[in-house]
Motif scaffolding. Sequence first.
Motif, short mmCIF file in Angstrom:
data_model
loop_
_atom_site.label_atom_id
_atom_site.label_comp_id
_atom_site.label_asym_id
_atom_site.label_seq_id
_atom_site.Cartn_x
_atom_site.Cartn_y
_atom_site.Cartn_z
N PRO A 100 41.81 33.67 37.95
CA PRO A 100 41.28 32.04 38.26
C PRO A 100 40.02 31.76 38.65
O PRO A 100 39.51 30.75 38.33
CB PRO A 100 42.16 31.97 39.81
CG PRO A 100 43.30 32.98 39.43
CD PRO A 100 42.77 34.22 38.71
N ILE A 101 39.27 32.55 39.08
CA ILE A 101 37.98 32.26 39.51
C ILE A 101 37.14 31.90 38.22
O ILE A 101 36.04 31.32 38.15
CB ILE A 101 37.27 33.34 40.34
CG1 ILE A 101 35.66 32.84 41.07
CG2 ILE A 101 36.99 34.57 39.96
CD1 ILE A 101 35.89 31.54 41.63
N VAL A 102 37.45 32.83 37.30
CA VAL A 102 36.67 32.77 35.89
C VAL A 102 37.13 31.43 35.20
O VAL A 102 36.00 30.74 34.71
CB VAL A 102 37.06 34.21 34.87
CG1 VAL A 102 36.53 33.69 33.66
CG2 VAL A 102 36.66 35.35 35.45
N GLY A 103 38.10 31.09 35.22
CA GLY A 103 38.51 29.56 34.69
C GLY A 103 37.74 28.71 35.43
O GLY A 103 37.19 27.56 34.93
N ALA A 104 37.61 28.77 36.88
CA ALA A 104 37.13 27.75 37.49
C ALA A 104 35.63 27.68 37.42
O ALA A 104 34.97 26.35 37.37
CB ALA A 104 37.27 27.87 39.09
N LEU A 105 34.90 28.76 37.20
CA LEU A 105 33.57 28.88 37.08
C LEU A 105 33.11 28.24 35.48
O LEU A 105 32.15 27.64 35.47
CB LEU A 105 32.97 30.27 37.17
CG LEU A 105 32.99 30.63 38.70
CD1 LEU A 105 32.74 31.99 38.74
CD2 LEU A 105 32.18 29.98 39.62
N VAL A 106 34.01 28.55 34.77
CA VAL A 106 33.80 28.19 33.22
C VAL A 106 33.63 26.57 33.10
O VAL A 106 32.76 26.12 32.44
CB VAL A 106 34.72 28.87 32.21
CG1 VAL A 106 34.52 28.15 30.93
CG2 VAL A 106 34.39 30.34 32.17
N TYR A 107 34.91 26.14 33.56
CA TYR A 107 34.86 24.71 33.36
C TYR A 107 33.85 24.08 34.46
O TYR A 107 33.38 22.92 34.00
CB TYR A 107 36.04 24.22 33.92
CG TYR A 107 37.30 24.33 32.92
CD1 TYR A 107 37.06 23.48 31.72
CD2 TYR A 107 38.32 25.32 32.78
CE1 TYR A 107 38.08 23.54 30.72
CE2 TYR A 107 39.17 25.45 31.99
CZ TYR A 107 39.09 24.72 30.73
OH TYR A 107 40.17 24.79 29.82
N GLY A 108 33.57 24.53 35.61
CA GLY A 108 32.61 24.00 36.41
C GLY A 108 31.12 24.10 35.72
O GLY A 108 30.70 22.79 35.76
N ALA A 109 30.87 25.09 35.03
CA ALA A 109 29.61 25.32 34.46
C ALA A 109 29.60 24.13 33.26
O ALA A 109 28.43 23.89 32.91
CB ALA A 109 29.35 26.58 33.92
N ALA A 110 30.65 24.04 32.62
CA ALA A 110 30.65 23.06 31.34
C ALA A 110 30.53 21.71 31.88
O ALA A 110 29.64 21.03 31.11
CB ALA A 110 31.99 23.19 30.46
N ILE A 111 30.98 21.11 32.96
CA ILE A 111 31.12 19.86 33.45
C ILE A 111 29.43 19.72 34.03
O ILE A 111 28.92 18.76 33.55
CB ILE A 111 31.93 19.55 34.66
CG1 ILE A 111 33.48 19.63 34.23
CG2 ILE A 111 31.78 18.34 35.35
CD1 ILE A 111 34.54 19.93 35.25
N VAL A 112 28.82 20.65 34.89
CA VAL A 112 27.68 20.58 35.19
C VAL A 112 26.67 20.62 34.14
O VAL A 112 25.60 19.77 34.12
CB VAL A 112 27.26 21.73 36.53
CG1 VAL A 112 26.02 21.59 36.88
CG2 VAL A 112 28.20 21.53 37.42
N GLY A 113 26.94 21.55 33.26
CA GLY A 113 26.00 21.86 31.86
C GLY A 113 26.15 20.32 31.07
O GLY A 113 24.82 19.81 30.62
N GLY A 114 27.33 19.98 31.05
CA GLY A 114 27.45 18.84 30.08
C GLY A 114 26.62 17.68 30.63
O GLY A 114 26.09 16.74 30.17
N GLN A 115 26.92 17.49 31.80
CA GLN A 115 26.28 16.27 32.69
C GLN A 115 24.85 16.30 32.57
O GLN A 115 23.93 15.67 32.23
CB GLN A 115 26.56 16.24 34.21
CG GLN A 115 25.84 15.18 34.82
CD GLN A 115 26.36 14.98 36.35
OE1 GLN A 115 27.12 15.83 36.75
NE2 GLN A 115 26.14 13.94 36.92
N TRP A 116 24.04 17.76 32.81
CA TRP A 116 22.71 17.87 32.79
C TRP A 116 22.25 17.50 31.33
O TRP A 116 21.21 16.86 31.24
CB TRP A 116 22.45 19.37 33.08
CG TRP A 116 20.91 19.56 33.37
CD1 TRP A 116 20.19 19.51 34.38
CD2 TRP A 116 20.11 19.92 32.41
NE1 TRP A 116 18.69 19.71 33.88
CE2 TRP A 116 18.84 20.37 32.69
CE3 TRP A 116 20.39 20.45 30.96
CZ2 TRP A 116 17.83 20.67 32.28
CZ3 TRP A 116 19.26 21.12 29.98
CH2 TRP A 116 17.99 21.17 30.67
#
Length: 231
Positions: free
Chosen positions: A57-73
């Motif tokens: 679970p933590i891998v999925g949360a981190l991957v999507y979190g990184a995608a959202i933060v990275g996409g916004q940046w």
Amino acid sequence: MSSTEAPYETGGGFGLSSREARVIGGASVLMAINVLLMYALVVTPLAAVNDYLFTVPIVGALVYGAAIVGGQWVAERGVDGGDTGVAFVGMVILQLAFGIFGAGVLRFVPRDAQLTILVVTAVVVAVITAVIGAYVYARSKTFEHWGSYANYAFIGGLVAILIGTFVPVVLLLGFGLIFLGFLLRLGWEIWKVRDRREASVTLQTIGVYIAVAGVFVHVLQLVVRYFASRQ
């Protein structure tokens, strides 16, 4: 998910200016595209991505979190630099992140029920957004602290998911905290639209879209569980 900008003006009232309407309209269009993308991706192999990512679970949360933060940046850098191509790439990242996640949730219900579930979710999210928006516009105060609270909720949610990776019962707390984080961020983004009229319309549109999309995918999970329980 920064909340470091200083407030410039705090006002109340419910009248929407043409500028506010452009932000809301733009975010609504982006969200509509995302919903259609979820519906389209659910019949592709990408819908199974969640099965692999959330094995831990933590891998999925981190991957999507990184995608959202990275996409916004990336999107914001493109807007700030006047580079439409870069901004478009950032938006593609965001659309795919929310779209693939949503498709992964939808795949657990029959195809003929998926459109209904998306419509029900959209209605619930619209009501939530209206309630939060009405609250923000009705209060003549700053909501800058909601940005900080949202960040705390996101961090707490990731910690809970990390613990839940080994103690599954804690995963529900992680879900709740991340959901709360997006709700708080939505209020914060609406406040920025209300009071920061000198800010970029495009950047505020992106911010509102991300907050609404985050709320949407969480409500979608709840609606899917409800429909599944009725079968």
